[in-house]
Scaffold this motif. Sequence first.
Motif, PDB file in Angstrom:
ATOM      1  N   ASN A  80       0.790  -1.306   0.000  1.00 60.17           N
ATOM      2  CA  ASN A  80       0.029  -0.018   0.110  1.00 60.17           C
ATOM      3  C   ASN A  80       0.743   1.248   0.171  1.00 60.17           C
ATOM      4  OD1 ASN A  80      -2.136  -1.571   0.047  1.00 60.17           O
ATOM      5  ND2 ASN A  80      -2.538  -1.663   2.311  1.00 60.17           N
ATOM      6  N   ARG A  81       2.086   1.290   0.753  1.00 57.60           N
ATOM      7  CA  ARG A  81       2.805   2.445   0.760  1.00 57.60           C
ATOM      8  C   ARG A  81       3.485   2.521  -0.574  1.00 57.60           C
ATOM      9  NH1 ARG A  81       7.269   2.152   4.504  1.00 57.60           N
ATOM     10  NH2 ARG A  81       7.234  -0.212   4.280  1.00 57.60           N
ATOM     11  N   THR A 129       0.980   4.514  -2.932  1.00 61.45           N
ATOM     12  CA  THR A 129       0.964   5.883  -2.537  1.00 61.45           C
ATOM     13  C   THR A 129       2.295   6.556  -3.054  1.00 61.45           C
ATOM     14  OG1 THR A 129      -0.439   5.390  -0.737  1.00 61.45           O
ATOM     15  CG2 THR A 129       0.676   7.605  -0.610  1.00 61.45           C
ATOM     16  N   TRP A 130       3.381   5.874  -2.847  1.00 58.67           N
ATOM     17  CA  TRP A 130       4.493   6.573  -3.241  1.00 58.67           C
ATOM     18  C   TRP A 130       4.578   6.699  -4.604  1.00 58.67           C
ATOM     19  CZ3 TRP A 130       8.848   4.707  -5.901  1.00 58.67           C
ATOM     20  CH2 TRP A 130       9.882   5.760  -5.998  1.00 58.67           C
ATOM     21  N   ARG A 146       2.240   6.637  -6.906  1.00 60.06           N
ATOM     22  CA  ARG A 146       1.145   7.550  -7.358  1.00 60.06           C
ATOM     23  C   ARG A 146       1.760   9.107  -7.317  1.00 60.06           C
ATOM     24  NH1 ARG A 146      -2.181  10.849  -4.643  1.00 60.06           N
ATOM     25  NH2 ARG A 146      -2.109   9.684  -2.789  1.00 60.06           N
ATOM     26  N   GLU A 147       2.250   9.408  -5.934  1.00 58.46           N
ATOM     27  CA  GLU A 147       2.523  10.898  -5.584  1.00 58.46           C
ATOM     28  C   GLU A 147       3.779  11.069  -6.469  1.00 58.46           C
ATOM     29  OE1 GLU A 147       3.190  10.639  -1.515  1.00 58.46           O
ATOM     30  OE2 GLU A 147       1.075  10.893  -1.044  1.00 58.46           O
ATOM     31  N   THR A 185      -3.384  12.799  -8.448  1.00 61.02           N
ATOM     32  CA  THR A 185      -4.074  12.394  -7.342  1.00 61.02           C
ATOM     33  C   THR A 185      -4.662  11.111  -7.433  1.00 61.02           C
ATOM     34  OG1 THR A 185      -6.146  13.254  -8.607  1.00 61.02           O
ATOM     35  CG2 THR A 185      -4.720  14.959  -7.615  1.00 61.02           C
ATOM     36  N   LYS A 186      -5.309  10.796  -6.263  1.00 58.57           N
ATOM     37  CA  LYS A 186      -6.214   9.419  -6.231  1.00 58.57           C
ATOM     38  C   LYS A 186      -7.448   9.661  -7.288  1.00 58.57           C
ATOM     39  CE  LYS A 186      -5.281   9.104  -1.209  1.00 58.57           C
ATOM     40  NZ  LYS A 186      -5.805   9.050   0.074  1.00 58.57           N
ATOM     41  N   GLY A 240      -8.159   4.967  -2.180  1.00 57.58           N
ATOM     42  CA  GLY A 240      -7.833   5.468  -0.831  1.00 57.58           C
ATOM     43  C   GLY A 240      -7.900   4.193   0.163  1.00 57.58           C
ATOM     44  N   GLU A 279      -4.606   2.223  -0.472  1.00 58.05           N
ATOM     45  CA  GLU A 279      -3.600   3.017   0.020  1.00 58.05           C
ATOM     46  C   GLU A 279      -3.494   2.900   1.550  1.00 58.05           C
ATOM     47  OE1 GLU A 279      -3.238   6.923  -1.644  1.00 58.05           O
ATOM     48  OE2 GLU A 279      -2.708   6.226  -3.682  1.00 58.05           O
ATOM     49  N   SER A 280      -4.695   2.896   2.176  1.00 57.34           N
ATOM     50  CA  SER A 280      -4.808   2.991   3.344  1.00 57.34           C
ATOM     51  C   SER A 280      -4.643   1.687   4.355  1.00 57.34           C
ATOM     52  CB  SER A 280      -5.826   3.820   4.166  1.00 57.34           C
ATOM     53  OG  SER A 280      -7.221   2.808   3.953  1.00 57.34           O
TER      54      SER A 280
END
Length: 88
Positions: free
Chosen positions: A20-21, A24-25, A27-28, A33-34, A49, A52-53
């Motif tokens: 999941n991290r 997120t990483w 994507r950023e 954006t999500k 979301g 990712e969480s």
Amino acid sequence: MNGEFPPPVAARGPACSIRNRAVTWAREMAGLTKRALAACVGISEQLIGEIESGWRSATRANLGKIAEALNCPLVAPERRRHHIPSER
């Protein structure tokens, strides 16, 4: 963002947390954006979301679509097999 991998977040387990991290990483780092990633993948922003969480796990198919949208390789950890010598 400085490009470093983010610190751990609470998730269902170590493998889930790392995956999941990584989503997120990536994507950023891609500057998405999500909402934008969700549109590229064809799933809801809410599901991105939750993935990712760590509240939900992505299916193999969705992980493949996410990896493709982020231009990242899809890497699946594999259990290491221990070699057991045969008896002679």
